[in-house]
Design a protein around this motif. Structure first.
Motif, PDB file in Angstrom:
ATOM      1  N   ASP A  67      -6.262  -0.119  -8.414  1.00  0.00           N
ATOM      2  CA  ASP A  67      -4.965   0.305  -8.731  1.00  0.00           C
ATOM      3  C   ASP A  67      -4.182   1.306  -7.786  1.00  0.00           C
ATOM      4  O   ASP A  67      -4.861   1.978  -6.911  1.00  0.00           O
ATOM      5  CB  ASP A  67      -5.214   1.392  -9.988  1.00  0.00           C
ATOM      6  CG  ASP A  67      -5.503   0.793 -11.309  1.00  0.00           C
ATOM      7  OD1 ASP A  67      -4.223   0.022 -11.737  1.00  0.00           O
ATOM      8  OD2 ASP A  67      -6.451   0.839 -11.912  1.00  0.00           O
ATOM      9  N   LEU A  68      -2.789   0.935  -7.717  1.00  0.00           N
ATOM     10  CA  LEU A  68      -2.074   1.316  -6.630  1.00  0.00           C
ATOM     11  C   LEU A  68      -1.121   2.452  -7.603  1.00  0.00           C
ATOM     12  O   LEU A  68      -0.428   1.997  -8.293  1.00  0.00           O
ATOM     13  CB  LEU A  68      -1.261   0.351  -6.441  1.00  0.00           C
ATOM     14  CG  LEU A  68      -0.336   0.614  -5.186  1.00  0.00           C
ATOM     15  CD1 LEU A  68      -1.076   1.065  -3.896  1.00  0.00           C
ATOM     16  CD2 LEU A  68       0.511  -0.530  -4.734  1.00  0.00           C
ATOM     17  N   LEU A  70       1.925   5.328  -7.105  1.00  0.00           N
ATOM     18  CA  LEU A  70       3.110   5.584  -6.284  1.00  0.00           C
ATOM     19  C   LEU A  70       3.631   6.915  -6.606  1.00  0.00           C
ATOM     20  O   LEU A  70       4.136   6.987  -7.893  1.00  0.00           O
ATOM     21  CB  LEU A  70       4.215   4.562  -6.422  1.00  0.00           C
ATOM     22  CG  LEU A  70       3.503   3.247  -5.608  1.00  0.00           C
ATOM     23  CD1 LEU A  70       3.996   1.842  -6.475  1.00  0.00           C
ATOM     24  CD2 LEU A  70       4.011   3.060  -4.219  1.00  0.00           C
ATOM     25  N   HIS A  74       4.214   6.965 -10.642  1.00  0.00           N
ATOM     26  CA  HIS A  74       3.231   7.386 -11.565  1.00  0.00           C
ATOM     27  C   HIS A  74       2.916   8.790 -11.789  1.00  0.00           C
ATOM     28  O   HIS A  74       2.147   9.524 -12.354  1.00  0.00           O
ATOM     29  CB  HIS A  74       2.021   6.818 -10.793  1.00  0.00           C
ATOM     30  CG  HIS A  74       1.792   5.247 -11.067  1.00  0.00           C
ATOM     31  ND1 HIS A  74       2.374   4.475  -9.925  1.00  0.00           N
ATOM     32  CD2 HIS A  74       1.703   4.417 -12.036  1.00  0.00           C
ATOM     33  CE1 HIS A  74       2.312   3.213 -10.273  1.00  0.00           C
ATOM     34  NE2 HIS A  74       1.811   3.144 -11.238  1.00  0.00           N
ATOM     35  N   SER A 109      -7.282   4.426  -0.281  1.00  0.00           N
ATOM     36  CA  SER A 109      -6.154   3.893   0.800  1.00  0.00           C
ATOM     37  C   SER A 109      -4.996   4.875   0.579  1.00  0.00           C
ATOM     38  O   SER A 109      -4.469   4.552  -0.638  1.00  0.00           O
ATOM     39  CB  SER A 109      -5.943   2.458   0.942  1.00  0.00           C
ATOM     40  OG  SER A 109      -6.914   1.655   1.571  1.00  0.00           O
ATOM     41  N   LEU A 110      -4.547   5.490   1.702  1.00  0.00           N
ATOM     42  CA  LEU A 110      -3.536   6.635   1.406  1.00  0.00           C
ATOM     43  C   LEU A 110      -2.372   6.196   2.323  1.00  0.00           C
ATOM     44  O   LEU A 110      -2.513   5.752   3.154  1.00  0.00           O
ATOM     45  CB  LEU A 110      -4.096   7.910   1.926  1.00  0.00           C
ATOM     46  CG  LEU A 110      -4.904   8.767   1.233  1.00  0.00           C
ATOM     47  CD1 LEU A 110      -5.700   9.600   1.928  1.00  0.00           C
ATOM     48  CD2 LEU A 110      -4.458   9.351   0.061  1.00  0.00           C
ATOM     49  N   GLY A 111      -1.086   6.223   1.463  1.00  0.00           N
ATOM     50  CA  GLY A 111       0.018   6.260   1.941  1.00  0.00           C
ATOM     51  C   GLY A 111       0.833   7.613   1.883  1.00  0.00           C
ATOM     52  O   GLY A 111       0.721   7.996   0.951  1.00  0.00           O
ATOM     53  N   LEU A 112       1.227   7.982   3.431  1.00  0.00           N
ATOM     54  CA  LEU A 112       1.654   9.472   3.411  1.00  0.00           C
ATOM     55  C   LEU A 112       2.773   9.637   3.950  1.00  0.00           C
ATOM     56  O   LEU A 112       2.910   9.216   5.219  1.00  0.00           O
ATOM     57  CB  LEU A 112       0.368  10.318   4.169  1.00  0.00           C
ATOM     58  CG  LEU A 112      -0.817  10.313   3.667  1.00  0.00           C
ATOM     59  CD1 LEU A 112      -2.228  10.794   4.578  1.00  0.00           C
ATOM     60  CD2 LEU A 112      -1.198  10.782   1.972  1.00  0.00           C
ATOM     61  N   PRO A 113       3.652  10.445   3.296  1.00  0.00           N
ATOM     62  CA  PRO A 113       5.004  10.893   4.240  1.00  0.00           C
ATOM     63  C   PRO A 113       4.522  11.647   5.510  1.00  0.00           C
ATOM     64  O   PRO A 113       3.482  12.438   5.238  1.00  0.00           O
ATOM     65  CB  PRO A 113       5.571  11.631   3.174  1.00  0.00           C
ATOM     66  CG  PRO A 113       5.097  11.367   1.855  1.00  0.00           C
ATOM     67  CD  PRO A 113       3.684  11.151   1.997  1.00  0.00           C
ATOM     68  N   ALA A 147       3.909   6.471   5.303  1.00  0.00           N
ATOM     69  CA  ALA A 147       4.804   5.850   4.396  1.00  0.00           C
ATOM     70  C   ALA A 147       5.939   6.700   3.868  1.00  0.00           C
ATOM     71  O   ALA A 147       5.791   7.805   4.016  1.00  0.00           O
ATOM     72  CB  ALA A 147       3.818   5.499   3.162  1.00  0.00           C
ATOM     73  N   GLY A 148       6.698   6.099   3.248  1.00  0.00           N
ATOM     74  CA  GLY A 148       8.047   6.504   2.816  1.00  0.00           C
ATOM     75  C   GLY A 148       7.624   7.655   1.691  1.00  0.00           C
ATOM     76  O   GLY A 148       8.498   8.631   1.415  1.00  0.00           O
ATOM     77  N   GLU A 149       6.634   7.242   0.877  1.00  0.00           N
ATOM     78  CA  GLU A 149       6.333   8.147  -0.325  1.00  0.00           C
ATOM     79  C   GLU A 149       4.926   8.123  -0.300  1.00  0.00           C
ATOM     80  O   GLU A 149       4.260   7.426   0.224  1.00  0.00           O
ATOM     81  CB  GLU A 149       6.879   7.395  -1.652  1.00  0.00           C
ATOM     82  CG  GLU A 149       6.315   6.137  -2.039  1.00  0.00           C
ATOM     83  CD  GLU A 149       6.984   5.665  -3.551  1.00  0.00           C
ATOM     84  OE1 GLU A 149       6.721   6.717  -4.316  1.00  0.00           O
ATOM     85  OE2 GLU A 149       7.384   4.715  -3.846  1.00  0.00           O
ATOM     86  N   ILE A 151       1.375   7.461  -1.628  1.00  0.00           N
ATOM     87  CA  ILE A 151       0.739   6.258  -2.182  1.00  0.00           C
ATOM     88  C   ILE A 151      -0.667   6.575  -2.369  1.00  0.00           C
ATOM     89  O   ILE A 151      -1.473   6.591  -1.275  1.00  0.00           O
ATOM     90  CB  ILE A 151       1.019   4.819  -1.357  1.00  0.00           C
ATOM     91  CG1 ILE A 151       2.560   4.699  -1.158  1.00  0.00           C
ATOM     92  CG2 ILE A 151       0.493   3.666  -2.063  1.00  0.00           C
ATOM     93  CD1 ILE A 151       2.763   3.454  -0.182  1.00  0.00           C
ATOM     94  N   SER A 153      -3.945   4.109  -3.402  1.00  0.00           N
ATOM     95  CA  SER A 153      -4.185   2.876  -3.511  1.00  0.00           C
ATOM     96  C   SER A 153      -5.995   2.939  -3.677  1.00  0.00           C
ATOM     97  O   SER A 153      -6.548   3.208  -2.857  1.00  0.00           O
ATOM     98  CB  SER A 153      -3.936   1.703  -2.600  1.00  0.00           C
ATOM     99  OG  SER A 153      -4.511   0.476  -3.035  1.00  0.00           O
ATOM    100  N   HIS A 351       5.790  -2.945 -15.691  1.00  0.00           N
ATOM    101  CA  HIS A 351       6.615  -2.729 -14.392  1.00  0.00           C
ATOM    102  C   HIS A 351       7.669  -3.788 -14.136  1.00  0.00           C
ATOM    103  O   HIS A 351       7.712  -4.991 -14.626  1.00  0.00           O
ATOM    104  CB  HIS A 351       5.647  -3.005 -13.347  1.00  0.00           C
ATOM    105  CG  HIS A 351       4.722  -1.767 -13.137  1.00  0.00           C
ATOM    106  ND1 HIS A 351       5.263  -0.665 -12.745  1.00  0.00           N
ATOM    107  CD2 HIS A 351       3.579  -1.509 -13.149  1.00  0.00           C
ATOM    108  CE1 HIS A 351       4.412   0.567 -12.562  1.00  0.00           C
ATOM    109  NE2 HIS A 351       3.291  -0.204 -12.718  1.00  0.00           N
TER     110      HIS A 351
END
Lengths: 354, 354
Positions: A67-68, A70, A74, A109-113, A147-149, A151, A153, A351
């Motif tokens: 599951d992702l 954002l 979310h 898995s992290l997307g981080l500003p 990342a821009g926002e 995330i 995952s 979505h």
């Protein structure tokens, strides 16, 4: 599959067909390429239409969910970094619970500003680790990216006996349709949390503080029904199941669509578990409380079908609540308070569809 | 761990410490919470500092890798939707190859802009499925979400015999340091692809078309060295390994840092495999070609340490190229063309650090 063209574009865009059709497209393509591996078996592709994948491990299945989450779609602004981390785990464990599987490990898995405060990063990780402990598994690893926002995952691994696994398919006419707890509470919470600040201030004066506390807790601190899933799994009495992430009506439709033979579902309005807090929010917001239960998601209660005798034996211990019965009509219907039978439309959250 | 405060912020932000320190923070916290499960063993936490996690399965390990790819940081505009899908699989398979593990299945979580053309969605999925076939595994499932930018979050499962797995730790003084192919080609490709359009037009007149074709292929269509990893795994001769995603110098540093005992590495400049195309790009761009090989990532070649005899036996069949030797100096050094030994700095790419 030739979706109508969008009003705003020459070429069709994904919002023209929506998430569920997108996933069907994806699965249709992958079905064409069955891998030749001892890890896959006849259940493999059935599992693809569930929210998890199954891999052969002797007498067990390894269950993999993903599951992702954002920031933009979310996490309400009121959600703490800790609770964001918790939720990334909970949504995955809920998928395992819906199959009767036991968690063994989590990968993040992290997307981080780039300007994320280090303190928030630490709180997110604490939330993830706290949830991993709650559900008795380890954080196995992960990956960080700019990342821009925000995330999150998550991928969760679980195991379940092949004889005990339950899936979306398998409901039989005559089965009891049951849920593990009250419905629409998170929905009421989100309705409150997502209303404009000015409106919210006004609402705070008209809603009991204890009600606000309850509905916010359901929205911001969801819990996966893992214990219920594991106990039901050991009993081996569930004929089909899923977790309620997109609203009861939408999930019931999923169970019906997954069934190889024609089944229908009849709900009874008087049986739908609505707590007073949901009734209160609905009346203040001038909405139908039933709508919160049927057409919103994020409840993370389990929805299952089960033989009548087994239901009677287990309902008290597990707090199972009957909401309807499985029929052979091929239709989704709801019997209202006056005893009138109406067709039940599924309008769960999806979505790419507004 | 008390990172200095950012010049621009009161509170420290993640860019103040960078990706590797962030991951160390994450692991330090998770180590404190060892799960009590038959699926975890002594190798479990070692694997956390590798790019994959290991779970007990009798005489095998289940290997789990995870990588998050974002339009904004991983896909040059010239990359086709199909190649984006391929890359999401390749980067994960490369992590398996670096442990000698065989892929069994892939899970894809997608973040999709609402206005993504359906055609591009289909091409991404085709790329993912094509790569899954190339690496002989199935697409096991996934999840789609609406997002501000394209996000491909992949999780790959693999298996490897416990006796055969190789990890970042294990290099011994005297071992040969080898790679599976030329280095810096993808770097040259990205240098070309990421230069401003005006500059690019001018470059096209000064660079051989065949050179542009080669370096773009390496940058846009990376391939995982799975066969080499599997063959080396079966031989059981590799003492340590990783894949080159952040540049040779940075990956060598990883191998040294992972070693429980003091090891050093000495490279020989004359041994670094630079193809003429890389030399050509470097000279046109007025850069040092060695810098492409040492300090850029995205090569996806395997970097490994191996006993000298085994290396001599296998080098021709597998196209292994020696680049240096393992020492006990605890230092990273490079012997230049004149035979002078210099300290080798690691300046590989790191998220959150500019």
């Amino acid at each position: 599959m030739s979706p109508k063209k969008s009003k705003h574009h020459d070429k069709p865009i994904i919002s023209d067909i929506g998430e569920k059709k997108l996933i069907k497209r994806l699965l249709a393509r992958s079905r064409a390429l069955q891998p030749n591996s001892p890890f896959f078996d006849e259940f493999y592709f059935k599992s693809l239409s569930d929210d998890a994948a199954l891999l052969n491990m002797d007498d067990k299945y390894l269950v993999v969910t993903s599951d992702l989450l954002l920031e933009s779609s979310h996490f309400p602004t009121e959600m703490s970094a800790f609770n964001k981390g918790m939720k990334a785990v909970t949504v995955n464990v809920s998928d395992l619970a819906a199959m009767g599987a036991e968690p063994v490990g989590f990968v993040l898995s992290l997307g981080l500003p780039h300007d994320l405060p280090l303190e928030e990063f630490d709180e997110i990780i604490c939330g993830v680790l706290e949830a991993c402990q709650t559900y008795k598994m380890g954080l196995m690893g992960g990956d960080t990216n700019q990342a821009g926002e925000l995330i999150l995952s998550g991928t969760c691994l679980g195991v379940v006996d092949k004889k005990k696994v339950f899936m979306k398919e398998g409901a039989n006419p005559g089965d009891v349709v049951a849920v593990t707890g009250p419905l629409g509470v998170a929905a009421a919470g989100f309705e409150f949390l997502l209303s404009p600040t000015s409106v919210k201030e006004n609402l705070k004066e008209r809603i009991k503080p204890s009600t606000i506390e309850t509905i916010q807790k359901y929205a911001l601190e969801p819990h996966a029904r893992l214990n219920e899933g594991l106990i039901l799994g050991r009993k081996g009495v569930v004929t089909s199941a899923t977790d309620i992430t997109d609203g009861l009506a939408s999930e019931l439709d999923e169970l019906m669509q997954s069934s190889p033979h024609k089944v229908g579902i009849t709900l009874f309005e008087t049986m739908i578990p609505l707590i007073p807090e949901v009734e209160e929010i609905a009346s203040v917001l001038n909405k139908n409380p039933l709508d919160f239960a049927l057409n919103y998601g994020e409840d993370f209660e389990l929805l299952l079908t089960i033989g009548e005798d087994a239901f009677d034996k287990l309902k008290d211990d597990l707090g199972l609540i009957q909401v309807g019965i499985v029929t052979d009509s091929g239709k989704m219907e709801i019997v209202d308070k006056e005893g009138k039978t109406n067709t039940l439309e599924k309008v769960g959250y999806e979505h790419f569809k507004q």
